[in-house]
Design a protein around this motif. Sequence first.
Motif, PDB file in Angstrom:
ATOM      1  N   ARG A 100       0.921  -1.254   0.066  1.00  0.00           N
ATOM      2  CA  ARG A 100       0.058  -0.029   0.026  1.00  0.00           C
ATOM      3  C   ARG A 100       0.801   1.166  -0.011  1.00  0.00           C
ATOM      4  O   ARG A 100       1.895   1.368   0.723  1.00  0.00           O
ATOM      5  CB  ARG A 100      -0.997   0.195   1.329  1.00  0.00           C
ATOM      6  N   MET A 101       0.571   1.986  -0.945  1.00  0.00           N
ATOM      7  CA  MET A 101       1.339   3.274  -1.099  1.00  0.00           C
ATOM      8  C   MET A 101       0.248   4.483  -0.606  1.00  0.00           C
ATOM      9  O   MET A 101      -0.935   4.493  -1.188  1.00  0.00           O
ATOM     10  CB  MET A 101       1.901   3.705  -2.447  1.00  0.00           C
ATOM     11  N   GLU A 102       0.846   5.539   0.083  1.00  0.00           N
ATOM     12  CA  GLU A 102       0.162   6.710   0.407  1.00  0.00           C
ATOM     13  C   GLU A 102       0.578   7.946   0.081  1.00  0.00           C
ATOM     14  O   GLU A 102       1.764   8.168   0.134  1.00  0.00           O
ATOM     15  CB  GLU A 102      -0.301   6.698   1.921  1.00  0.00           C
ATOM     16  N   ALA A 103      -0.067   8.977  -0.598  1.00  0.00           N
ATOM     17  CA  ALA A 103       0.306  10.161  -0.948  1.00  0.00           C
ATOM     18  C   ALA A 103      -0.303  11.308  -0.068  1.00  0.00           C
ATOM     19  O   ALA A 103      -1.530  11.057   0.161  1.00  0.00           O
ATOM     20  CB  ALA A 103       0.036  10.334  -2.475  1.00  0.00           C
ATOM     21  N   GLU A 110      -7.828  16.423  -7.121  1.00  0.00           N
ATOM     22  CA  GLU A 110      -6.922  16.981  -6.156  1.00  0.00           C
ATOM     23  C   GLU A 110      -7.475  16.610  -4.837  1.00  0.00           C
ATOM     24  O   GLU A 110      -8.515  16.561  -4.612  1.00  0.00           O
ATOM     25  CB  GLU A 110      -7.020  18.482  -6.344  1.00  0.00           C
ATOM     26  N   SER A 111      -6.594  16.369  -3.952  1.00  0.00           N
ATOM     27  CA  SER A 111      -7.055  15.762  -2.373  1.00  0.00           C
ATOM     28  C   SER A 111      -5.828  16.062  -1.641  1.00  0.00           C
ATOM     29  O   SER A 111      -4.640  16.346  -2.048  1.00  0.00           O
ATOM     30  CB  SER A 111      -7.110  14.080  -2.449  1.00  0.00           C
ATOM     31  N   GLU A 112      -6.076  15.773  -0.480  1.00  0.00           N
ATOM     32  CA  GLU A 112      -5.048  15.855   0.702  1.00  0.00           C
ATOM     33  C   GLU A 112      -4.470  14.191   1.104  1.00  0.00           C
ATOM     34  O   GLU A 112      -3.448  14.270   1.636  1.00  0.00           O
ATOM     35  CB  GLU A 112      -5.648  16.349   1.742  1.00  0.00           C
ATOM     36  N   HIS A 113      -5.038  13.329   0.580  1.00  0.00           N
ATOM     37  CA  HIS A 113      -4.742  12.041   0.755  1.00  0.00           C
ATOM     38  C   HIS A 113      -5.528  11.180  -0.183  1.00  0.00           C
ATOM     39  O   HIS A 113      -6.396  11.045  -0.307  1.00  0.00           O
ATOM     40  CB  HIS A 113      -5.220  11.723   2.168  1.00  0.00           C
TER      41      HIS A 113
END
Length: 177
Positions: free
Chosen positions: A102-105, A121-124
């Motif tokens: 799992r990769m999170e940005a 666009e998002s914050e997570h």
Amino acid sequence: MVIIFGVIAVFCYNCSNDIAVVASLTDKQNLPDETSKDIHLLMSTNGLLTYEFVFPRLDHYTFPEKYYETPEGVTIVSYDDFGEKNVTLTADYGINYEDKKRMEAKRNVVITNHKNGDVIESEHMIWDMTDHRIYSKGQIRQTKTDGSVYVGDAFESDENMEKYELINPKIIFYTEE
């Protein structure tokens, strides 16, 4: 004799170490096992470019779990079967949990779909490599090529960003006064 013991006591007191401070300085989980700078990684499958990763700094940790962290930002570009850019993801921070796949940005996440021109666009955002999907449970903003803007409560997509959905979408209208 009392003066000598007094001097020794003061000396020993001033030279003592706070065990909590020493422990925090030597705590292995606070420091990465490896740190790399200015990484530009290309991945291919059967000789075809599939992904491009750019990390200003990449930290690798193995304790208490294995993960990579990009505290100075991340850029990921996926490519189609013809070598054309498919999707670009940028974010101020990224983390990749090796064992969980799992990769999170996080922070200022921007996904650009080069095929249809949409910008998400998002914050997570989370990329679940086991389920082959990208999703977010936070507010999403989608800007289409015609200039229309939608906001949603969540987002879900296949990992190629070919089929995606905004949950509870609302269109934003801009008017000129």
